[in-house]
Design a protein around this motif. Structure first.
Motif, short mmCIF file in Angstrom:
data_model
loop_
_atom_site.label_atom_id
_atom_site.label_comp_id
_atom_site.label_asym_id
_atom_site.label_seq_id
_atom_site.Cartn_x
_atom_site.Cartn_y
_atom_site.Cartn_z
N MET A 135 -31.15 -21.45 18.77
CA MET A 135 -32.51 -21.98 18.67
C MET A 135 -33.44 -21.10 19.53
SD MET A 135 -32.70 -24.77 16.77
CE MET A 135 -34.10 -25.71 17.35
N PHE A 136 -34.71 -21.07 19.15
CA PHE A 136 -35.71 -20.34 19.92
C PHE A 136 -36.60 -21.35 20.62
CE2 PHE A 136 -34.33 -17.20 16.92
CZ PHE A 136 -34.45 -15.99 17.58
N ARG A 137 -36.76 -21.22 21.94
CA ARG A 137 -37.58 -22.17 22.69
C ARG A 137 -38.87 -21.49 23.14
NH1 ARG A 137 -37.49 -20.75 27.95
NH2 ARG A 137 -35.60 -19.73 28.65
N ALA A 138 -39.92 -22.29 23.26
CA ALA A 138 -41.22 -21.79 23.69
C ALA A 138 -41.09 -21.09 25.03
CB ALA A 138 -42.21 -22.96 23.79
N HIS A 139 -41.72 -19.94 25.13
CA HIS A 139 -41.61 -19.15 26.36
C HIS A 139 -42.99 -18.74 26.91
CE1 HIS A 139 -40.08 -16.39 29.33
NE2 HIS A 139 -40.73 -15.39 28.77
N PRO A 149 -32.61 -6.83 21.31
CA PRO A 149 -32.99 -7.07 19.92
C PRO A 149 -32.61 -8.48 19.47
CG PRO A 149 -31.86 -4.96 20.15
CD PRO A 149 -31.73 -5.68 21.45
N GLY A 150 -33.54 -9.14 18.81
CA GLY A 150 -33.28 -10.46 18.25
C GLY A 150 -33.35 -11.61 19.23
N LEU A 151 -33.67 -11.34 20.50
CA LEU A 151 -33.70 -12.40 21.50
C LEU A 151 -35.08 -13.04 21.66
CD1 LEU A 151 -31.32 -10.89 24.19
CD2 LEU A 151 -30.81 -12.55 22.38
N LEU A 152 -36.10 -12.38 21.12
CA LEU A 152 -37.45 -12.94 21.14
C LEU A 152 -37.95 -13.06 19.71
CD1 LEU A 152 -39.09 -10.90 24.06
CD2 LEU A 152 -38.10 -13.21 24.16
N ARG A 153 -38.80 -14.03 19.50
CA ARG A 153 -39.42 -14.24 18.19
C ARG A 153 -40.90 -14.49 18.42
NH1 ARG A 153 -37.07 -18.71 14.02
NH2 ARG A 153 -38.65 -18.51 12.41
N LEU A 154 -41.76 -13.75 17.72
CA LEU A 154 -43.20 -13.86 17.90
C LEU A 154 -43.84 -14.52 16.69
CD1 LEU A 154 -42.38 -11.74 20.07
CD2 LEU A 154 -44.62 -10.74 19.73
N VAL A 155 -44.76 -15.44 16.98
CA VAL A 155 -45.52 -16.14 15.95
C VAL A 155 -46.99 -15.83 16.22
CG1 VAL A 155 -46.16 -18.40 15.02
CG2 VAL A 155 -43.79 -17.96 15.74
N PRO A 156 -47.70 -15.25 15.22
CA PRO A 156 -49.10 -14.92 15.46
C PRO A 156 -49.98 -16.16 15.58
CG PRO A 156 -48.47 -14.38 13.20
CD PRO A 156 -47.24 -14.86 13.91
N ARG A 176 -46.71 -4.40 13.78
CA ARG A 176 -45.85 -3.41 14.43
C ARG A 176 -45.56 -3.81 15.88
NH1 ARG A 176 -49.56 0.86 12.89
NH2 ARG A 176 -49.15 1.81 14.90
N TYR A 177 -46.54 -4.41 16.54
CA TYR A 177 -46.34 -4.90 17.91
C TYR A 177 -45.25 -5.98 17.91
CZ TYR A 177 -47.24 -7.22 22.37
OH TYR A 177 -47.10 -7.79 23.62
N ALA A 178 -45.37 -6.96 17.02
CA ALA A 178 -44.38 -8.03 16.95
C ALA A 178 -42.98 -7.47 16.67
CB ALA A 178 -44.77 -9.06 15.89
N ALA A 179 -42.90 -6.52 15.74
CA ALA A 179 -41.60 -5.92 15.42
C ALA A 179 -41.03 -5.17 16.62
CB ALA A 179 -41.74 -4.98 14.22
N ALA A 180 -41.87 -4.44 17.35
CA ALA A 180 -41.39 -3.71 18.52
C ALA A 180 -40.84 -4.66 19.57
CB ALA A 180 -42.51 -2.85 19.12
N ILE A 181 -41.53 -5.77 19.82
CA ILE A 181 -41.07 -6.75 20.81
C ILE A 181 -39.78 -7.42 20.32
CG2 ILE A 181 -41.62 -8.91 22.00
CD1 ILE A 181 -43.23 -6.52 23.06
N GLU A 182 -39.77 -7.88 19.07
CA GLU A 182 -38.59 -8.58 18.55
C GLU A 182 -37.36 -7.67 18.49
OE1 GLU A 182 -39.83 -10.32 14.84
OE2 GLU A 182 -40.78 -12.01 15.87
N ASN A 183 -37.58 -6.37 18.27
CA ASN A 183 -36.46 -5.42 18.21
C ASN A 183 -36.17 -4.77 19.56
OD1 ASN A 183 -36.00 -5.77 15.41
ND2 ASN A 183 -37.77 -4.47 14.98
N ALA A 184 -36.90 -5.18 20.61
CA ALA A 184 -36.75 -4.60 21.95
C ALA A 184 -36.85 -3.08 21.90
CB ALA A 184 -35.43 -5.06 22.59
#
Length: 123
Positions: free
Chosen positions: A82-86, A56-63, A6-14
């Protein structure tokens, strides 16, 4: 695991409202090596909403796991999709929610985790 999903979804969906429901009232946020430190749900949410949730959609989280704690590799979408390491975010999770977030905005940390510097666009 459900809380982390749920945390990852909240961040990815802003979605700051969804994020608020996951944070403890006494949440702390640090961003070493910057002298950035925030405490309290309202203060942390104001900062996160203004600075760390670009849309929304501007960040992508990988556990990942960092020092035995749940963490996420955060990738930021580039203009080409593309998604770059941040950043690497390390979370302290309790029975009552997320108590602490330590965000390391250092893409060079991705290699020790065996993570690529870029991810392909989402289809």
């Amino acid at each position: 695991r459900a809380l982390l999903d749920r945390y990852a979804a909240a961040i990815e969906n802003a979605d700051a409202s969804a994020l608020a429901g996951l944070l403890r009232e006494d949440i702390e946020l640090e961003m070493p090596p910057l002298l950035t430190w925030f405490a309290g749900r309202d203060t942390v949410l104001r900062f996160v909403a203004a600075s760390l949730l670009p849309g929304p959609g501007l960040l992508r989280l990988v556990p990942v796991i960092a020092n035995g704690q749940p963490a996420f590799a955060v990738y930021e979408r580039e203009p080409d999709g593309m998604f770059r390491a941040h950043a690497i975010q390390v979370l302290t999770v309790t029975d009552t929610g997320i108590a602490r977030i330590v965000a390391f905005a250092n893409p060079s940390l991705f290699a020790p985790f065996g993570l690529p510097s870029h991810l392909p666009p989402r289809l």
